[in-house]
Design a protein around this motif. Structure first.
Motif, short mmCIF file in Angstrom:
data_model
loop_
_atom_site.label_atom_id
_atom_site.label_comp_id
_atom_site.label_asym_id
_atom_site.label_seq_id
_atom_site.Cartn_x
_atom_site.Cartn_y
_atom_site.Cartn_z
N LEU A 1 0.80 -1.32 0.09
CA LEU A 1 0.10 -0.02 -0.07
C LEU A 1 0.90 1.31 0.05
O LEU A 1 0.38 2.17 -0.80
CB LEU A 1 -1.09 -0.16 1.18
N THR A 2 2.09 1.19 0.81
CA THR A 2 3.13 2.41 0.66
C THR A 2 3.41 2.48 -0.53
O THR A 2 3.57 3.57 -1.11
CB THR A 2 4.16 2.30 1.93
N LEU A 3 3.94 1.49 -1.29
CA LEU A 3 4.48 1.50 -2.79
C LEU A 3 3.32 2.01 -3.55
O LEU A 3 3.76 2.92 -4.59
CB LEU A 3 5.06 0.30 -3.24
N LEU A 4 2.31 1.53 -3.47
CA LEU A 4 1.24 2.04 -4.38
C LEU A 4 0.97 3.55 -4.33
O LEU A 4 0.73 4.21 -5.02
CB LEU A 4 -0.06 1.34 -4.10
N SER A 5 1.19 3.93 -2.98
CA SER A 5 0.77 5.31 -2.79
C SER A 5 2.15 6.05 -3.32
O SER A 5 1.78 7.33 -3.72
CB SER A 5 0.63 5.84 -1.19
N TYR A 6 3.34 5.75 -3.23
CA TYR A 6 4.19 6.31 -3.95
C TYR A 6 4.31 6.66 -5.46
O TYR A 6 4.70 7.55 -5.90
CB TYR A 6 5.53 5.66 -3.55
N GLY A 7 3.71 5.41 -6.09
CA GLY A 7 3.59 5.43 -7.53
C GLY A 7 2.55 6.64 -7.75
O GLY A 7 2.59 7.22 -8.72
N VAL A 8 1.52 6.53 -6.99
CA VAL A 8 0.21 7.63 -7.31
C VAL A 8 0.86 9.27 -7.08
O VAL A 8 0.37 10.08 -7.88
CB VAL A 8 -1.05 7.40 -6.45
N ASN A 9 1.72 9.29 -6.18
CA ASN A 9 2.32 10.39 -5.89
C ASN A 9 3.11 10.99 -6.82
O ASN A 9 3.09 12.07 -7.50
CB ASN A 9 3.07 10.55 -4.57
N LEU A 10 3.97 10.02 -7.43
CA LEU A 10 4.81 10.30 -8.51
C LEU A 10 3.86 10.58 -9.75
O LEU A 10 4.44 11.45 -10.80
CB LEU A 10 5.80 9.08 -8.90
N PHE A 11 2.64 9.90 -9.96
CA PHE A 11 1.97 10.24 -11.19
C PHE A 11 1.28 11.54 -10.98
O PHE A 11 1.24 12.36 -12.19
CB PHE A 11 0.95 9.04 -11.12
N LEU A 12 0.94 11.98 -9.99
CA LEU A 12 0.42 13.35 -9.77
C LEU A 12 1.16 14.44 -10.04
O LEU A 12 1.11 15.40 -10.54
CB LEU A 12 -0.14 13.42 -8.23
N PHE A 13 2.79 14.22 -9.39
CA PHE A 13 3.57 15.19 -9.62
C PHE A 13 3.98 15.29 -10.97
O PHE A 13 4.24 16.19 -11.80
CB PHE A 13 4.99 14.69 -8.80
#
Length: 110
Positions: free
Chosen positions: A32-44
């Motif tokens: 779940l943490t890695l998934l949130s990092y991926g979504v954060n990078l996508f938003l950025f």
């Protein structure tokens, strides 16, 4: 540059989904943490990847969009709180059930 960021986002999301499908609590929290990092990078990356562009508009020229940066900062805080809650929830479940499995199976069935 864009292809490298796209590959990084894909690897983070794929690793996160794979770990979330595991049967123990620690890989689920890590996924779940890695998934949130991926979504954060996508938003950025959604705010256009520009180099040497200011976040504020000063005349003509390229500028970075500050909205994705604000969304990522908010998502980081929410993700940290969610991760802390999941860790405490996993510790509580382990204390109540003497098992860290999330799928309800016993350890001797595998």
């Amino acid at each position: 540059m864009e292809i490298l960021v796209a590959i990084a986002i894909g690897c983070l999301v794929a690793s996160g989904v794979y770990l979330m499908l595991r049967g123990r609590t620690f890989p689920v929290v890590l996924g779940l943490t890695l998934l949130s990092y991926g979504v954060n990078l996508f938003l950025f990356a959604a705010g256009r990847l520009t180099e040497d562009a200011p976040a504020l508009i000063h005349g003509d020229g390229p500028y970075a969009d500050p909205l994705p940066q604000a969304l990522v900062l908010t998502a980081i805080v929410i993700g940290f709180g969610m991760t802390a809650f999941l860790v405490i929830l996993a510790i509580r479940a382990y204390g109540d059930h003497d098992s860290d499995r999330v799928d309800g199976r016993e350890d001797d069935q595998w």
